[in-house]
Design a protein around this motif. Sequence first.
Motif, PDB file in Angstrom:
ATOM      1  N   LYS A  48     -18.232  46.581  93.006  1.00 43.12           N
ATOM      2  CA  LYS A  48     -18.541  47.893  92.771  1.00 43.12           C
ATOM      3  C   LYS A  48     -19.277  47.893  91.313  1.00 43.12           C
ATOM      4  CE  LYS A  48     -17.021  49.408  96.713  1.00 43.12           C
ATOM      5  NZ  LYS A  48     -18.187  49.379  97.927  1.00 43.12           N
ATOM      6  N   VAL A  49     -20.264  47.655  91.001  1.00 41.28           N
ATOM      7  CA  VAL A  49     -21.106  47.573  89.600  1.00 41.28           C
ATOM      8  C   VAL A  49     -21.079  48.792  89.084  1.00 41.28           C
ATOM      9  CG1 VAL A  49     -23.385  47.810  90.549  1.00 41.28           C
ATOM     10  CG2 VAL A  49     -23.099  46.613  88.536  1.00 41.28           C
ATOM     11  N   ALA A  50     -20.945  48.853  87.468  1.00 37.15           N
ATOM     12  CA  ALA A  50     -20.882  50.113  86.939  1.00 37.15           C
ATOM     13  C   ALA A  50     -22.011  50.235  86.023  1.00 37.15           C
ATOM     14  CB  ALA A  50     -19.697  50.357  86.399  1.00 37.15           C
ATOM     15  N   LEU A  51     -22.375  51.329  85.386  1.00 39.64           N
ATOM     16  CA  LEU A  51     -23.450  51.406  84.354  1.00 39.64           C
ATOM     17  C   LEU A  51     -23.060  50.773  83.351  1.00 39.64           C
ATOM     18  CD1 LEU A  51     -24.664  55.204  84.576  1.00 39.64           C
ATOM     19  CD2 LEU A  51     -25.990  52.975  85.264  1.00 39.64           C
ATOM     20  N   GLU A  52     -21.943  50.661  82.833  1.00 40.29           N
ATOM     21  CA  GLU A  52     -21.258  49.753  82.049  1.00 40.29           C
ATOM     22  C   GLU A  52     -20.687  48.659  82.477  1.00 40.29           C
ATOM     23  OE1 GLU A  52     -18.256  50.066  78.049  1.00 40.29           O
ATOM     24  OE2 GLU A  52     -18.357  51.812  79.242  1.00 40.29           O
ATOM     25  N   TYR A  53     -21.299  47.569  82.174  1.00 39.29           N
ATOM     26  CA  TYR A  53     -20.658  46.481  83.100  1.00 39.29           C
ATOM     27  C   TYR A  53     -19.235  46.031  83.108  1.00 39.29           C
ATOM     28  CZ  TYR A  53     -25.655  44.565  83.866  1.00 39.29           C
ATOM     29  OH  TYR A  53     -26.943  44.623  83.906  1.00 39.29           O
ATOM     30  N   GLY A  54     -18.716  46.565  81.938  1.00 41.54           N
ATOM     31  CA  GLY A  54     -17.251  46.256  81.750  1.00 41.54           C
ATOM     32  C   GLY A  54     -16.454  46.864  82.774  1.00 41.54           C
ATOM     33  N   CYS A  55     -16.731  48.207  83.115  1.00 41.76           N
ATOM     34  CA  CYS A  55     -16.179  49.006  84.047  1.00 41.76           C
ATOM     35  C   CYS A  55     -16.346  48.653  85.615  1.00 41.76           C
ATOM     36  CB  CYS A  55     -16.685  50.449  83.935  1.00 41.76           C
ATOM     37  SG  CYS A  55     -16.434  51.197  82.501  1.00 41.76           S
ATOM     38  N   THR A  56     -16.992  47.596  85.889  1.00 44.19           N
ATOM     39  CA  THR A  56     -17.531  47.014  87.123  1.00 44.19           C
ATOM     40  C   THR A  56     -16.070  46.475  87.956  1.00 44.19           C
ATOM     41  OG1 THR A  56     -19.562  46.076  86.752  1.00 44.19           O
ATOM     42  CG2 THR A  56     -18.323  45.080  88.625  1.00 44.19           C
TER      43      THR A  56
ATOM     44  N   THR B 274     -21.672  42.057 100.863  1.00 41.27           N
ATOM     45  CA  THR B 274     -22.423  42.384  99.833  1.00 41.27           C
ATOM     46  C   THR B 274     -23.614  43.427 100.221  1.00 41.27           C
ATOM     47  OG1 THR B 274     -24.264  40.349 100.168  1.00 41.27           O
ATOM     48  CG2 THR B 274     -22.256  39.915  98.716  1.00 41.27           C
ATOM     49  N   ALA B 275     -23.750  43.157 101.504  1.00 41.75           N
ATOM     50  CA  ALA B 275     -24.985  44.282 101.950  1.00 41.75           C
ATOM     51  C   ALA B 275     -24.435  45.718 101.771  1.00 41.75           C
ATOM     52  CB  ALA B 275     -25.456  43.977 103.321  1.00 41.75           C
ATOM     53  N   MET B 276     -23.271  45.950 101.658  1.00 42.42           N
ATOM     54  CA  MET B 276     -22.643  47.182 101.707  1.00 42.42           C
ATOM     55  C   MET B 276     -23.058  48.057 100.572  1.00 42.42           C
ATOM     56  SD  MET B 276     -18.756  46.692 102.889  1.00 42.42           S
ATOM     57  CE  MET B 276     -18.401  48.390 103.121  1.00 42.42           C
ATOM     58  N   GLU B 277     -23.582  47.168  99.295  1.00 40.13           N
ATOM     59  CA  GLU B 277     -23.936  47.942  98.048  1.00 40.13           C
ATOM     60  C   GLU B 277     -25.517  47.823  97.865  1.00 40.13           C
ATOM     61  OE1 GLU B 277     -21.850  48.805  94.934  1.00 40.13           O
ATOM     62  OE2 GLU B 277     -20.797  49.020  96.936  1.00 40.13           O
ATOM     63  N   THR B 278     -26.109  47.593  98.875  1.00 35.99           N
ATOM     64  CA  THR B 278     -27.637  47.398  98.774  1.00 35.99           C
ATOM     65  C   THR B 278     -28.256  48.942  98.783  1.00 35.99           C
ATOM     66  OG1 THR B 278     -27.991  47.334 100.984  1.00 35.99           O
ATOM     67  CG2 THR B 278     -27.773  45.236  99.887  1.00 35.99           C
ATOM     68  N   ASN B 279     -27.660  50.062  99.346  1.00 43.50           N
ATOM     69  CA  ASN B 279     -27.960  51.175  99.530  1.00 43.50           C
ATOM     70  C   ASN B 279     -27.550  52.130  98.410  1.00 43.50           C
ATOM     71  OD1 ASN B 279     -29.561  51.005 101.971  1.00 43.50           O
ATOM     72  ND2 ASN B 279     -27.763  51.030 103.087  1.00 43.50           N
ATOM     73  N   HIS B 280     -26.679  51.696  97.484  1.00 45.65           N
ATOM     74  CA  HIS B 280     -26.093  52.531  96.281  1.00 45.65           C
ATOM     75  C   HIS B 280     -27.303  52.746  95.292  1.00 45.65           C
ATOM     76  CE1 HIS B 280     -23.458  53.996  93.258  1.00 45.65           C
ATOM     77  NE2 HIS B 280     -22.661  54.242  94.299  1.00 45.65           N
ATOM     78  N   SER B 281     -27.160  53.765  94.559  1.00 43.29           N
ATOM     79  CA  SER B 281     -28.061  54.157  93.536  1.00 43.29           C
ATOM     80  C   SER B 281     -27.984  53.091  92.584  1.00 43.29           C
ATOM     81  CB  SER B 281     -28.030  55.541  92.928  1.00 43.29           C
ATOM     82  OG  SER B 281     -26.488  55.924  92.463  1.00 43.29           O
TER      83      SER B 281
END
Length: 581
Positions: free
Chosen positions: A436-444, A403-410
Amino acid sequence: VRTSPRSRENSYDGGARTAVAHEWKLRMMATHPRSHDNLLDILLAHQYRLSLKFPPSQSFFRVVAVVFFARIVDGVRRSERYHVVGTNDEPHSVGGSICAERAALMQLRFIPDLECITKIVIVTDEADAISPGMLCREFMASHDRIPWSVPIVLGRSICRKCGFTVSGNVCGDANGCFQEESVADKCSDLFDTCTKGQEEKKNDEYDTPHDFIGTITTLRELFPYPSLYTRMTSKEAQIFGENHLEKELLKSKSKGKDLRAHLANGNRRHGDDSNVASYRQEKFDLTMLSNIMEENEGDQLSSSGTQKFDDSSKRSNQSNLNNRRQSSTSRVRSSVKSSMSHSLKATINFMKELREDSGLGLDMNRSDTGLLDHLTARTLRISNRLKPSQRRQKLIRLATEVTAMETNHSLSNIHPIRYGAAVLFSDSTVAIAAQKVALEYGCTLDAVGQLASVIDRKAIQIEEDAEPCRPILLVQCDQFGIAHAPFAQGRAFLTERGYGDCKILVHQRRQKNGSSSAEFEMSLQSIGDDGSVNSRKADSDLRLLEVGANDLAPAPPDIFGGLMTKNHSQQQGGVGLQIQF
């Protein structure tokens, strides 16, 4: 203001729905036994389905869900039966499809005096009853106004008594479009008396409608092992995770002191899974990590060929290793630290930082290059020489760390909960992925779904000279170390693609002494049928379960006749293999 029937039919706010439901209302107001309620409600759902001339453009398969609910007006629960209806639809990219259940439930957001949902009726173009898909089940499980015991009525398209049919094959053409004349005849006969049912009934006071009931199930049966965060807000879930991590870290410190005292007295390590072999103990058990390091370093040296040792140096290393194992605790730690590989050092440092982190979670702004190097290595392995409990613990640790791999993403701050997944294969290799979270949650992109290509590649031997191997153990964790069952996409992938025998690790609440199985299932989320939850006061004492992937998706939707389904009323075989920590 009173309106005429004609104006209601042409009104914007549900006139068409009122017209479709007119015959149903008349039958519901007429004298009839309560046992006919489900029969009439299915007829209403079919009436809505037959009003849809065109099917969805991709599946050519209609699904209609009618959701019945109760309202409280001026503090008094109304006796009328209210309902909303929804149907499925699909864009050219089928991943963005919406199911009938979700389409109906969305309308309830505009009803401020909603009390609870009392029944859900689902019908399709198929002759037999079809159960909801995984996304439908997951969404219903997250809805705070749907009791876990709410009846979900799945309707057929052929009367069980007389054989009268309103299926899509009979009413539609080759493209699934309903023919007006055929549908008009079916609609006019839909609420007629069932001739065979009328002959069998014993009371002549009322007419017997057609029987389209397929099966009646509940949300609890359709969606077992829900996430501990089900029906929590994002803030409540974060508080729950932080409280759990704080509690586990305090336990870890206490057990660490007891273990050091035990070793200082010259006693050997004991193999009690509930103490020494727990996930938190293994994080700081350098002796165990040295054994894993030895195997990993051996694999790296043999594959790279950059370092060579003669027989004398090998014998010397083996002798040194034996001496280290026989030395005192301090000498063990010193020698292990000096010879530990970079990846394992990064793991130890990361977990120590996690233990000492005042924020109780991962620092969103911290960059741990060593950890990322460790997690993105070409091959990760878990030794088959470890105990089953130790393999579970290591897999959970890898899923938590990734989960730490996503901590530095914008986009890392879009949602406070981050998920990672790890899967262990029969050849002892491990694959990992982070959500991989997306601005629109459904695209995560969910974590388990990103492992699909790796699982398929290993299972069907895409690579030449590669032996086929199966996924044997999978876990999805958040940054607090809590294991969650795969979400809807992951459940569907594992069960529909032939990986139902893979074991899944999930955290659930401990069952209190004297509580029944039903009470235990409800206590898993500390949520009542009213949907209330208090994450601050909720007990975070969890246990780890190992369940089969097939147990996560009972009675899958068999739309195209290619799946073996279970009986909805079949009781679940216990609550899985319980792993006490």
